[in-house]
Design a protein around this motif. Structure first.
Motif, PDB file in Angstrom:
ATOM      1  N   ILE A 282     -11.302   0.611  14.190  1.00 45.28           N
ATOM      2  CA  ILE A 282     -10.536  -0.624  14.036  1.00 45.28           C
ATOM      3  C   ILE A 282     -10.585  -1.136  12.601  1.00 45.28           C
ATOM      4  O   ILE A 282      -9.546  -1.453  12.002  1.00 45.28           O
ATOM      5  CB  ILE A 282     -11.045  -1.718  15.013  1.00 45.28           C
ATOM      6  N   TRP A 283     -11.802  -1.228  12.030  1.00 47.05           N
ATOM      7  CA  TRP A 283     -11.929  -1.759  10.668  1.00 47.05           C
ATOM      8  C   TRP A 283     -11.218  -0.859   9.658  1.00 47.05           C
ATOM      9  O   TRP A 283     -10.440  -1.336   8.830  1.00 47.05           O
ATOM     10  CB  TRP A 283     -13.397  -1.922  10.284  1.00 47.05           C
ATOM     11  N   ASN A 284     -11.496   0.432   9.707  1.00 52.16           N
ATOM     12  CA  ASN A 284     -10.872   1.367   8.755  1.00 52.16           C
ATOM     13  C   ASN A 284      -9.363   1.412   8.922  1.00 52.16           C
ATOM     14  O   ASN A 284      -8.611   1.261   7.955  1.00 52.16           O
ATOM     15  CB  ASN A 284     -11.455   2.766   8.953  1.00 52.16           C
ATOM     16  N   GLY A 285      -8.938   1.671  10.161  1.00 51.98           N
ATOM     17  CA  GLY A 285      -7.514   1.821  10.424  1.00 51.98           C
ATOM     18  C   GLY A 285      -6.725   0.562  10.149  1.00 51.98           C
ATOM     19  O   GLY A 285      -5.671   0.608   9.495  1.00 51.98           O
ATOM     20  N   SER A 286      -7.241  -0.585  10.614  1.00 57.00           N
ATOM     21  CA  SER A 286      -6.506  -1.842  10.466  1.00 57.00           C
ATOM     22  C   SER A 286      -6.351  -2.252   9.010  1.00 57.00           C
ATOM     23  O   SER A 286      -5.259  -2.618   8.571  1.00 57.00           O
ATOM     24  CB  SER A 286      -7.215  -2.963  11.242  1.00 57.00           C
ATOM     25  N   LEU A 287      -7.450  -2.193   8.229  1.00 54.55           N
ATOM     26  CA  LEU A 287      -7.379  -2.636   6.837  1.00 54.55           C
ATOM     27  C   LEU A 287      -6.504  -1.705   5.996  1.00 54.55           C
ATOM     28  O   LEU A 287      -5.778  -2.155   5.107  1.00 54.55           O
ATOM     29  CB  LEU A 287      -8.784  -2.753   6.249  1.00 54.55           C
ATOM     30  N   SER A 288      -6.553  -0.408   6.274  1.00 52.06           N
ATOM     31  CA  SER A 288      -5.685   0.524   5.559  1.00 52.06           C
ATOM     32  C   SER A 288      -4.221   0.279   5.938  1.00 52.06           C
ATOM     33  O   SER A 288      -3.335   0.305   5.080  1.00 52.06           O
ATOM     34  CB  SER A 288      -6.079   1.965   5.874  1.00 52.06           C
ATOM     35  N   ALA A 289      -3.987   0.028   7.231  1.00 54.00           N
ATOM     36  CA  ALA A 289      -2.617  -0.265   7.700  1.00 54.00           C
ATOM     37  C   ALA A 289      -2.104  -1.568   7.105  1.00 54.00           C
ATOM     38  O   ALA A 289      -0.938  -1.677   6.713  1.00 54.00           O
ATOM     39  CB  ALA A 289      -2.593  -0.332   9.222  1.00 54.00           C
ATOM     40  N   ILE A 290      -3.005  -2.566   6.995  1.00 57.46           N
ATOM     41  CA  ILE A 290      -2.608  -3.852   6.399  1.00 57.46           C
ATOM     42  C   ILE A 290      -2.233  -3.653   4.932  1.00 57.46           C
ATOM     43  O   ILE A 290      -1.245  -4.220   4.452  1.00 57.46           O
ATOM     44  CB  ILE A 290      -3.752  -4.886   6.537  1.00 57.46           C
ATOM     45  N   ALA A 305      -1.482   5.456   8.050  1.00 51.88           N
ATOM     46  CA  ALA A 305      -2.661   4.875   7.398  1.00 51.88           C
ATOM     47  C   ALA A 305      -3.706   4.508   8.443  1.00 51.88           C
ATOM     48  O   ALA A 305      -4.906   4.751   8.255  1.00 51.88           O
ATOM     49  CB  ALA A 305      -2.255   3.647   6.580  1.00 51.88           C
ATOM     50  N   PHE A 306      -3.251   3.932   9.571  1.00 47.48           N
ATOM     51  CA  PHE A 306      -4.181   3.521  10.630  1.00 47.48           C
ATOM     52  C   PHE A 306      -4.901   4.733  11.230  1.00 47.48           C
ATOM     53  O   PHE A 306      -6.113   4.697  11.474  1.00 47.48           O
ATOM     54  CB  PHE A 306      -3.420   2.773  11.737  1.00 47.48           C
ATOM     55  N   ILE A 307      -4.151   5.815  11.455  1.00 53.58           N
ATOM     56  CA  ILE A 307      -4.735   7.015  12.069  1.00 53.58           C
ATOM     57  C   ILE A 307      -5.621   7.773  11.075  1.00 53.58           C
ATOM     58  O   ILE A 307      -6.700   8.251  11.420  1.00 53.58           O
ATOM     59  CB  ILE A 307      -3.613   7.949  12.597  1.00 53.58           C
ATOM     60  N   ALA A 308      -5.151   7.864   9.809  1.00 56.74           N
ATOM     61  CA  ALA A 308      -5.854   8.688   8.818  1.00 56.74           C
ATOM     62  C   ALA A 308      -7.138   8.054   8.301  1.00 56.74           C
ATOM     63  O   ALA A 308      -8.132   8.751   8.068  1.00 56.74           O
ATOM     64  CB  ALA A 308      -4.921   8.991   7.652  1.00 56.74           C
ATOM     65  N   ALA A 309      -7.135   6.738   8.105  1.00 58.19           N
ATOM     66  CA  ALA A 309      -8.258   6.068   7.445  1.00 58.19           C
ATOM     67  C   ALA A 309      -9.622   6.320   8.097  1.00 58.19           C
ATOM     68  O   ALA A 309     -10.590   6.649   7.398  1.00 58.19           O
ATOM     69  CB  ALA A 309      -7.982   4.577   7.324  1.00 58.19           C
ATOM     70  N   PRO A 310      -9.758   6.179   9.425  1.00 58.38           N
ATOM     71  CA  PRO A 310     -11.082   6.410  10.023  1.00 58.38           C
ATOM     72  C   PRO A 310     -11.587   7.845   9.823  1.00 58.38           C
ATOM     73  O   PRO A 310     -12.800   8.087   9.786  1.00 58.38           O
ATOM     74  CB  PRO A 310     -10.843   6.131  11.520  1.00 58.38           C
ATOM     75  N   ILE A 311     -10.649   8.792   9.672  1.00 56.41           N
ATOM     76  CA  ILE A 311     -11.025  10.208   9.482  1.00 56.41           C
ATOM     77  C   ILE A 311     -11.305  10.488   8.014  1.00 56.41           C
ATOM     78  O   ILE A 311     -12.336  11.068   7.663  1.00 56.41           O
ATOM     79  CB  ILE A 311      -9.897  11.140   9.994  1.00 56.41           C
ATOM     80  N   THR A 312     -10.375  10.056   7.128  1.00 57.71           N
ATOM     81  CA  THR A 312     -10.544  10.340   5.697  1.00 57.71           C
ATOM     82  C   THR A 312     -11.753   9.617   5.108  1.00 57.71           C
ATOM     83  O   THR A 312     -12.340  10.088   4.128  1.00 57.71           O
ATOM     84  CB  THR A 312      -9.280   9.947   4.901  1.00 57.71           C
ATOM     85  N   SER A 313     -12.124   8.491   5.695  1.00 60.41           N
ATOM     86  CA  SER A 313     -13.299   7.755   5.201  1.00 60.41           C
ATOM     87  C   SER A 313     -14.586   8.534   5.418  1.00 60.41           C
ATOM     88  O   SER A 313     -15.605   8.234   4.799  1.00 60.41           O
ATOM     89  CB  SER A 313     -13.406   6.391   5.891  1.00 60.41           C
ATOM     90  N   LEU A 314     -14.539   9.532   6.293  1.00 64.08           N
ATOM     91  CA  LEU A 314     -15.712  10.374   6.552  1.00 64.08           C
ATOM     92  C   LEU A 314     -15.675  11.653   5.720  1.00 64.08           C
ATOM     93  O   LEU A 314     -16.552  12.501   5.844  1.00 64.08           O
ATOM     94  CB  LEU A 314     -15.784  10.727   8.049  1.00 64.08           C
ATOM     95  N   ASN A 315     -14.633  11.783   4.873  1.00 66.82           N
ATOM     96  CA  ASN A 315     -14.510  12.955   4.001  1.00 66.82           C
ATOM     97  C   ASN A 315     -14.063  12.500   2.613  1.00 66.82           C
ATOM     98  O   ASN A 315     -12.900  12.173   2.404  1.00 66.82           O
ATOM     99  CB  ASN A 315     -13.494  13.945   4.577  1.00 66.82           C
ATOM    100  N   PRO A 316     -14.978  12.471   1.625  1.00 66.95           N
ATOM    101  CA  PRO A 316     -14.641  11.989   0.278  1.00 66.95           C
ATOM    102  C   PRO A 316     -13.553  12.799  -0.424  1.00 66.95           C
ATOM    103  O   PRO A 316     -13.018  12.357  -1.435  1.00 66.95           O
ATOM    104  CB  PRO A 316     -15.979  12.115  -0.470  1.00 66.95           C
ATOM    105  N   LEU A 317     -13.247  13.979   0.099  1.00 67.41           N
ATOM    106  CA  LEU A 317     -12.217  14.808  -0.527  1.00 67.41           C
ATOM    107  C   LEU A 317     -10.815  14.397  -0.100  1.00 67.41           C
ATOM    108  O   LEU A 317      -9.824  14.885  -0.642  1.00 67.41           O
ATOM    109  CB  LEU A 317     -12.446  16.288  -0.190  1.00 67.41           C
TER     110      LEU A 317
END
Length: 390
Positions: A282-290, A305-317
């Motif tokens: 929720i935090w990752n997806g929502s703030l990136s979507a906002i 952005a909502f779908i990708a953020a929680p996943i990409t935040s766990l991968n610095p690449l």
């Protein structure tokens, strides 16, 4: 000798004469002075305060049309391009107010060199190297302040009189834009002014012929007058700062820590583990979507952005903004007109958000910013739930 002698410095060194013209980067008087000096002195070489990239930008006014927005996203250059556009906007806004062409004195230097059969020397350091060395001198707070100052420079409506502009002859173009910032962070002066003084001095000194004219922002003249008597290593001055290992260590440590905490909590208390996972998403997806929505991104870009953020935040690449930006560029592909009007549109908030090119760049930057914020808030909430359920 031209009338405006206070802005002309003559140096005699090793059998050569160097004539330094201190200019304001947006001024009719400066352009007229450049023409007068070169036509009168008939130098062997004319040095201008430009690098190859800025020279090509002047020579190829329609280069924006050829920009591949997908390539910009892929090569992680969205933020750099936004910064370049911001500085271009600031310079052109001043030029527009005074009815002159931005960088007119440099353009005049190029034209006069050609008319007088003088060798043209591009004497400044690559602007991307300068930005990299500036960026490397700043901490996290400094970087945030720098970006805010640049954004303010885009949208500021303060008018500038020609009298005030003439006073800016004592400042570099970048330095004048970031005056307050350089006062707060004095170390910024080293890569922005001092290093470039050394680089410019060496290039001017190595220019061919017995008489050399140099067209410079007046802020550089005192430094070059001093530095031209010394030898400087151009390779050292163009070396990119070594990348700190700290961001990479932190970048991998945070996601590994989050994953370990969530995994442990799931084993110890599946209900709390589920809460942690939901909070992270929720935090990752929502703030990136906002962030994407603030950039007026396409609905599919916001969803991405909502779908990708929680996943990409766990991968610095990876970064959520790259995916959201790519979807934005695909769904609302910039037209030739958007590229043609790019440097005009960045004069205003409305134009900045309406142009499809800058819209894509804003989607990339703001989606990434939202995702980064979501990582810290979501991570803090994951840790809170962990301790709450120990």
């Amino acid at each position: 000798m031209p009338e405006d002698s206070e802005n002309i410095t003559r140096i005699h060194l090793d059998g050569k004469e160097y004539i330094l013209i201190g200019t304001a980067h947006v001024s009719k008087k400066s352009a007229e002075l450049v023409k007068e000096v070169i036509d009168t002195e008939k130098p062997d070489s004319v040095c201008v305060e430009l690098d190859q990239q800025r020279y090509q930008s002047i020579q190829e006014g329609n280069k924006w049309r050829e920009m591949d927005i997908f390539k910009v996203i892929k090569e992680k250059k969205a933020s750099l391009l936004l910064m370049n556009l911001a500085i271009s906007s600031f310079q052109k806004r001043m030029a527009k107010e005074l009815g002159v062409q931005a960088g007119q004195e440099m353009i005049q230097g190029i034209q006069s060199a050609k008319e007088n059969d003088a060798k043209l020397v591009l004497a400044d350091r690559n602007i991307q190297v300068t930005f990299s060395r500036i960026w490397g001198n700043l901490g996290l707070k400094g970087k945030a302040l720098l970006l805010s100052q640049i954004i303010y420079g885009i949208f500021s409506k303060e008018s500038i009189s020609e009298e005030e502009l003439e006073k800016m002859k004592s400042q570099d173009m970048l330095d004048s834009m970031l005056k307050e910032f350089t006062e707060a962070f004095p170390r910024l002066k080293t890569p922005l002014i001092d290093e470039r003084d050394q680089y410019l001095a060496q290039k001017i000194k190595k220019a061919t012929g017995e008489k050399v004219v140099a067209v410079l922002g007046a802020a550089h003249v005192p430094g070059i007058t001093k530095q031209i008597h010394k030898d400087h290593d151009l390779a050292a001055l163009t070396q990119l700062p070594p990348k700190s290992k700290a961001p990479k260590i932190i970048g991998w440590s945070i996601p590994i820590l989050i994953l370990l905490i969530v995994a442990y909590t799931f084993i110890a208390n599946p209900s709390a583990g589920t809460q942690q996972a939901i909070s992270w998403i929720i935090w990752n997806g929502s703030l990136s979507a906002i962030g994407t929505a603030i950039a007026f991104g396409h609905p599919l870009a916001i969803l991405t952005a909502f779908i990708a953020a929680p996943i990409t935040s766990l991968n610095p690449l990876l970064a959520a903004g790259w995916f959201a930006g790519a979807v934005q560029a695909y769904m609302r592909r910039p037209s030739v007109k958007d590229f043609e009007t790019l440097t005009e549109d960045v004069f205003s908030v409305k134009g900045f958000w309406n142009n499809k090119v800058t819209r894509v760049l804003l989607v990339v930057v703001l989606a990434n910013l939202g995702s980064s914020l979501g990582t810290f808030i979501g991570g803090a909430d994951v840790i809170r739930l962990f301790f709450q359920n120990l």
